[in-house]
Design an enzyme around this catalytic site. Structure first.
Site, PDB file in Angstrom:
ATOM      1  N   THR A   1      70.086   6.487  37.668  1.00 19.68           N
ATOM      2  CA  THR A   1      71.281   7.347  37.055  1.00 19.68           C
ATOM      3  C   THR A   1      71.331   8.675  37.635  1.00 19.68           C
ATOM      4  OG1 THR A   1      69.617   8.336  35.571  1.00 19.68           O
ATOM      5  CG2 THR A   1      70.539   6.321  34.451  1.00 19.68           C
TER       6      THR A   1
ATOM      7  N   TRP B   1      38.928  50.975  34.857  1.00 15.88           N
ATOM      8  CA  TRP B   1      38.993  50.407  33.782  1.00 15.88           C
ATOM      9  C   TRP B   1      40.536  50.094  33.422  1.00 15.88           C
ATOM     10  CZ3 TRP B   1      42.026  50.979  29.391  1.00 15.88           C
ATOM     11  CH2 TRP B   1      41.809  50.124  28.392  1.00 15.88           C
TER      12      TRP B   1
ATOM     13  N   TYR C   1      43.107  47.088  33.287  1.00 17.85           N
ATOM     14  CA  TYR C   1      44.199  47.082  32.134  1.00 17.85           C
ATOM     15  C   TYR C   1      45.569  46.978  32.766  1.00 17.85           C
ATOM     16  CZ  TYR C   1      45.820  48.093  27.446  1.00 17.85           C
ATOM     17  OH  TYR C   1      46.407  47.862  26.144  1.00 17.85           O
TER      18      TYR C   1
ATOM     19  N   ASP D   1      33.953  47.410  30.388  1.00 21.14           N
ATOM     20  CA  ASP D   1      34.311  47.912  28.861  1.00 21.14           C
ATOM     21  C   ASP D   1      33.139  47.671  27.733  1.00 21.14           C
ATOM     22  OD1 ASP D   1      37.097  47.790  27.021  1.00 21.14           O
ATOM     23  OD2 ASP D   1      35.536  46.479  26.203  1.00 21.14           O
TER      24      ASP D   1
END
Length: 504
Positions: free
Chosen positions: A30, A423, A427, A443
């Site tokens: 197809t 940190w 993040y 953390d």
């Protein structure tokens, strides 16, 4: 692909929804490519070919199926874990990095790799070139807009990233052997997306999805005047390409999020959709992530309890960095209050035509904060100085929060910024750069969540060593550990404050 053709055909024969978005099926008889869950009669084994992405199938000469609509399948290509470079490139392409006059060489430069290497990686992992991926993205977005909205065809062309209506018409005639208007399903007159008029779409994801956790995270941090969370719906103001508008996101049926966008520049729609997908982490593959992380006995019960937990993204890198600095050494509620003062003093007011109750301003751009008196908002002088320095740094280099070659490169570049320690860098990498392996090992909350029976917490070094087994999904491990202490994610993660205090 990782699976052989026999496994792919079994997935097709059983219409296994787990493979939706992971493979696409080209039917040679197809000339159409389908999702593995297509309701059409299953073709014979010898008449099908399998592809890892829609772009690969389209590059091989197949056209999208009108029944199963490949544009509505979950996009899992960026989460195969095989190449972070390809994942970052896909994010940039989705945001329009190859639209208009932009080229592959410029995209490669932004990623810190050579053009030939980028093309080779795309062929290896996606089965298509970067240009083919961008073209497929434009076609599938246009097809979705045609079938889910009443936008005029000229606006559909602009909204999906086509450079001209002529190219838009030619592409659809070539792919579907019919003009784009013939694909429209909704009846009624066309409705232009004028100022104040909303464009409504649905965005798919791979189930499960923990909407309550995502909404709780965003609600706690919602800035008055910019964001609002009510009755299970998230709304906010947004600035893109020099214009401002509104976006509304809420859950819908069949593993989708419904979005409503009111924006004066229809050409900004691809960038807005890309931001929604990034913030709500719609490209995540929760099955692959959960299977990998559940090998750790400490994480297994957490994942079983919340298998659909996602990593919330950020709307804008500069906004996230400013909010992170504002939040140093204070609670998330206090930081949100400072952010609201900043917005009221320096944010751009929303135009009357887009006014909405409680949504009055757009978060200030770096340009609007030049010369701002941050200390007058009520904060230590050192933190005000860090905000000033951050504003100057971003004005000097607007692409400062763009993707880097590796996570380590990204964290190193972020740590060089004023007010950003380890940190905060991790993040920002986690939420803005969408680094699935970002991990703030210092953390306090993470260390507390892994305390032993005697209450002894692992040191950052011990936590980092243990987290090696969680690669490349350490960011998701961090979210699960944070949520184990606060099931509704109603408190902020706790960093080692000495790190960012010294950096500020």
């Amino acid at each position: 692909m990782d699976m052989d053709d026999d496994a792919c055909y079994r997935a097709l024969s059983t219409r296994d929804a787990r493979f939706d978005g992971r493979l696409f099926v080209g039917v040679k008889t197809t000339g159409i490519y389908c999702r593995p869950i297509c309701p059409a009669r299953t073709p014979k084994r010898e008449n099908v070919r399998f592809y890892p992405t829609a772009a690969a199938a389209q590059s091989a000469g197949f056209r999208p199926c009108l029944r199963c609509r490949p544009e509505t399948s979950p996009d899992l290509a960026a989460w195969r874990g095989a190449s972070n470079t390809v994942a970052r490139a896909l994010g940039l392409i989705e945001a329009g990095a190859l639209d208009d006059e932009h080229d592959v060489e410029g995209l490669a430069d932004r990623l810190g790799v050579g053009e030939r290497q980028l093309r080779r990686l795309f062929r290896k992992h996606l089965g298509a070139s970067p240009i083919a991926v961008a073209q497929t993205r434009r076609v599938l977005l246009a097809k979705q807009l045609i079938q889910e909205t009443r936008l005029p065809m000229a606006e559909v062309a602009m909204a999906s990233g086509f450079g001209s209506v002529r190219r838009f018409n030619e592409t659809f005639q070539q792919l579907y052997a019919r003009p784009p208007g013939a694909l429209r399903r909704l009846g009624g007159p066309e409705e232009s997306a004028g100022l104040g008029e909303a464009v409504r779409l649905s965005l798919p994801y791979q189930a499960p999805y923990d909407w309550d956790a995502m909404l709780s995270f965003l609600a706690l941090r919602a800035i008055v005047g910019v964001e609002r969370v009510e009755r299970g719906v998230y709304e906010r103001t947004l600035g893109v390409a020099g214009a401002v508008g509104l976006v509304r996101v809420e859950p819908a049926a069949k593993s989708r999020l419904a979005i409503s966008v009111r924006f004066p520049k229809i050409s900004a729609l691809p960038a807005i959709i890309a931001r929604v997908r990034r913030v709500f982490d719609l490209a995540a593959d929760p099955v692959a992530i959960s299977t990998h992380l559940a090998k750790d006995p400490a994480l297994a019960p957490l994942i079983a309890a919340r298998p659909g937990l996602r990593v919330p993204g950020a709307w804008d890198g500069f906004e996230l960095a400013i909010r992170a600095i504002l939040g140093q050494q204070i609670t998330v509620v206090a930081a949100r209050g400072l952010a609201a003062k900043l917005v009221a003093a320096y944010g751009e007011p929303m135009p009357e035509a887009l006014a909405s109750e409680g949504l009055t301003h757009v978060f200030p751009t770096p340009q609007r904060l030049v010369g701002a008196d941050f200390a007058a908002l009520g904060m230590p002088r050192a933190r005000a100085a860090a905000l000033t320095a951050m504003t100057e740094a971003v004005n000097a280099d607007p692409l400062i929060f763009g993707p880097k070659r590796t996570l380590e490169d990204a964290v190193g570049a972020l740590r060089a910024l004023p007010g950003i320690g380890e940190w905060t860098a991790q993040y920002i990498a986690m939420r803005e750069l969408r680094e699935p392996d970002a991990f703030p090992a210092a953390d306090i909350g993470l260390m507390r969540a892994l305390a032993d029976a005697d209450g002894r917490r692992p040191t950052p070094a011990e936590l980092s060593l243990r987290a090696e087994a969680w690669r490349p999904w350490r960011a998701y491990a961090a979210l699960h550990l944070w949520s184990s202490e606060t099931p509704s994610l109603q408190t902020q993660p706790e960093k080692d404050l000495t790190d960012d205090r010294d950096a500020a």
